[in-house]
Design a protein around this motif. Structure first.
Motif, short mmCIF file in Angstrom:
data_model
loop_
_atom_site.label_atom_id
_atom_site.label_comp_id
_atom_site.label_asym_id
_atom_site.label_seq_id
_atom_site.Cartn_x
_atom_site.Cartn_y
_atom_site.Cartn_z
N THR A 112 -2.56 2.95 -2.94
CA THR A 112 -2.25 4.35 -2.69
C THR A 112 -1.82 4.57 -1.25
O THR A 112 -0.79 5.21 -0.97
CB THR A 112 -3.47 5.23 -3.00
OG1 THR A 112 -3.80 5.12 -4.39
CG2 THR A 112 -3.21 6.70 -2.67
N LEU A 113 -2.62 4.07 -0.33
CA LEU A 113 -2.29 4.22 1.09
C LEU A 113 -1.02 3.45 1.44
O LEU A 113 -0.21 3.90 2.26
CB LEU A 113 -3.45 3.73 1.94
CG LEU A 113 -4.77 4.50 1.77
CD1 LEU A 113 -5.86 3.90 2.65
CD2 LEU A 113 -4.59 5.98 2.08
N GLY A 167 -5.98 0.12 7.78
CA GLY A 167 -5.05 -0.41 8.76
C GLY A 167 -4.14 -1.47 8.16
O GLY A 167 -2.95 -1.55 8.50
N ALA A 168 -4.69 -2.28 7.25
CA ALA A 168 -3.87 -3.30 6.60
C ALA A 168 -2.80 -2.65 5.73
O ALA A 168 -1.64 -3.11 5.70
CB ALA A 168 -4.75 -4.21 5.75
N ALA A 169 -3.16 -1.58 5.02
CA ALA A 169 -2.18 -0.85 4.22
C ALA A 169 -1.11 -0.24 5.10
O ALA A 169 0.09 -0.26 4.78
CB ALA A 169 -2.88 0.25 3.40
N PHE A 170 -1.54 0.29 6.24
CA PHE A 170 -0.59 0.86 7.20
C PHE A 170 0.36 -0.23 7.70
O PHE A 170 1.58 -0.05 7.75
CB PHE A 170 -1.35 1.47 8.37
CG PHE A 170 -0.47 2.12 9.40
CD1 PHE A 170 -0.10 3.45 9.28
CD2 PHE A 170 -0.01 1.40 10.49
CE1 PHE A 170 0.72 4.05 10.23
CE2 PHE A 170 0.81 1.99 11.45
CZ PHE A 170 1.18 3.32 11.31
N GLY A 171 -0.21 -1.39 8.03
CA GLY A 171 0.61 -2.48 8.53
C GLY A 171 1.58 -3.01 7.49
O GLY A 171 2.77 -3.19 7.77
N LEU A 172 1.07 -3.26 6.27
CA LEU A 172 1.94 -3.78 5.21
C LEU A 172 3.00 -2.75 4.83
O LEU A 172 4.15 -3.10 4.55
CB LEU A 172 1.10 -4.17 3.99
CG LEU A 172 1.83 -4.88 2.85
CD1 LEU A 172 2.52 -6.14 3.35
CD2 LEU A 172 0.86 -5.20 1.72
N GLY A 173 2.60 -1.48 4.81
CA GLY A 173 3.56 -0.42 4.51
C GLY A 173 4.67 -0.36 5.54
O GLY A 173 5.82 -0.06 5.22
N PHE A 174 4.31 -0.70 6.79
CA PHE A 174 5.31 -0.70 7.85
C PHE A 174 6.11 -1.99 7.88
O PHE A 174 7.06 -2.11 8.66
CB PHE A 174 4.65 -0.43 9.21
CG PHE A 174 4.97 0.92 9.74
CD1 PHE A 174 4.29 2.04 9.28
CD2 PHE A 174 5.96 1.11 10.68
CE1 PHE A 174 4.60 3.30 9.74
CE2 PHE A 174 6.28 2.35 11.15
CZ PHE A 174 5.59 3.45 10.69
#
Length: 411
Positions: A14-15, A140-147
């Motif tokens: 989701t994130l 943070g991992a979701a943020f990083g992978l999403g980026f």
């Protein structure tokens, strides 16, 4: 245990989709706005700032409402509504005929983007003190992978058709809604719920509630300065690199993909290890120091390759935020986690109201002929000052007398 692992996986997805949706437009938006308005890249940064302002204002207003509703009705229904709204938002952006429609789309995204609030509360519900930092590190991992995925897709697909990235995100969001509808369990037990209170579900009321915790109240100042400063990167990176180094959309996407890789590694793996090795409080302070150093280095970069190298230093500052969240969560009762996360999201949104306008404004001013001197990196310099202040605050609040010993540590 198996249900909890499945739930964490869903929250991660989701994130991830939320961040992909945010990141996918970053490489294409500068030239899209410049072409739409018939202006140069540096002037287009102002209009990009207005889009972020619209998003942040909506999120600031609705995040505590979403968080408090999840405290009464549970996390599951609130998450599902947010995901469905997110898919609708990106369809609006895909068919937007003018800049005004982009503003409308960003307002809707700000409301539905409050899923971060409920997702964070969901993680707090199912976490133990032992794995809390690890689970929050997944954010943070979701943020990083999403980026990694978002800007890369934006750069590649945007080169084919600028609307394809928006169609892609809308489809992913709807698929995630369907997956959650059939799979996601509720995390908040009935005995841990509380009634919705409109007085506590407004932005200022939510901030007032989290400020009642003495130790959190002091850290809120550091939180504010950090997030305002971070908008030097979030709001001006594309405009700065295109203006200063003549980067293409693809090059912007590659650089942000590197950010994503570094953030995912740091927050998914190093955040918890840093807390174990240095201690929770020191990890937070060290992370803030790395953020500050990286920001000043960006300001004075003179070659493209420097931006990539300095990103490594800056991204290692990511050890701070999962540990800071873990520290804050430990100070709040289980039936107030949604309110806490809603308040923190509102606080971030408040800084996003201020930060983009400030950073894009100084960037535009110091890249025009009317500036006292030309300084394209001025936004990063201002961001470094902001983050330096947050570093000093956390040093004093979290370490106290132990702060003097920090310089003697292995760091």
């Amino acid at each position: 245990m198996r249900n909890k692992q499945a739930a964490i996986g869903f929250i991660f997805i989701t994130l991830l989709i939320d961040v992909i949706g945010f990141g996918i437009i970053i490489p294409v938006i500068p030239k899209l706005l410049a072409d739409m308005k018939g202006i140069e890249i540096n002037e287009a940064s102002k209009y990009g700032g207005y889009l972020l302002f619209a998003f942040a204002t909506a999120q600031f207003i609705f995040s505590p409402v979403i968080g408090s509703l999840s405290d009464q009705y549970g996390r599951r229904p609130v998450l599902l509504v947010s995901l469905f709204g997110f898919s609708v938002d990106y369809l609006i952006l895909a068919f937007a005929p003018s800049y005004s429609w982009f503003i409308i789309g960003r307002v809707i995204a700000g409301i539905t983007g409050a899923s971060f609030t409920t997702a964070s509360a969901y993680i707090a519900d199912i976490s133990t003190p032992e794995n809390r930092s690890k689970n929050f590190g997944m954010i943070g991992a979701a943020f990083g992978l999403g980026f990694i995925i978002g800007p890369f897709l934006g750069g590649v697909l945007g080169g084919i058709d600028v609307k394809i990235p928006f169609y892609t995100t809308a489809g992913l969001s709807f698929l995630n809604f369907l997956y959650g509808y059939f799979i996601l369990p509720e995390s908040l037990a009935p005995e841990n719920r509380r009634k919705f209170d409109i007085k506590r579900a407004n932005p200022w009321g939510s901030l007032k509630q989290i400020a009642k915790y003495k130790q959190l109240r002091n850290l809120l100042f550091a939180f504010v300065f950090l997030y305002i400063g971070s908008h030097a990167v979030q709001s001006t990176w594309s405009y700065f690199t295109m203006y200063r180094f003549e980067w293409t959309e693809a090059m912007v996407g590659y650089s942000l993909a590197l950010v994503g890789i570094l953030v995912a590694i740091v927050q998914a793996f190093l955040a918890q290890k840093s807390a174990y090795f240095f201690g929770l409080e020191r990890s937070i302070v060290i992370g803030f120091g790395l953020y500050t150093t990286g920001m000043f280095l960006f300001a004075f970069a003179t070659q493209s390759w420097m931006m990539y190298v300095f990103l490594i230093i800056y991204s290692f500052g990511g050890i701070a935020m999962p540990n800071l969240q873990s520290y804050m969560v430990g100070k709040v009762a289980s039936n107030e986690q949604g309110e806490l996360q809603g308040g923190l999201t509102s606080l971030m949104s408040l800084t996003t109201i201020i930060g983009p306008l400030m950073m894009t404004g100084v960037f535009y001013h110091f890249t025009t002929s009317g500036a006292p001197f030309l300084f394209p990196g001025v936004a990063f310099f201002l961001g470094g000052i902001m983050m330096g202040i947050s570093f000093l605050i956390t040093w004093k609040v979290l370490l106290g007398r132990k702060g003097k010993k920090l310089s003697e540590s292995t760091v």
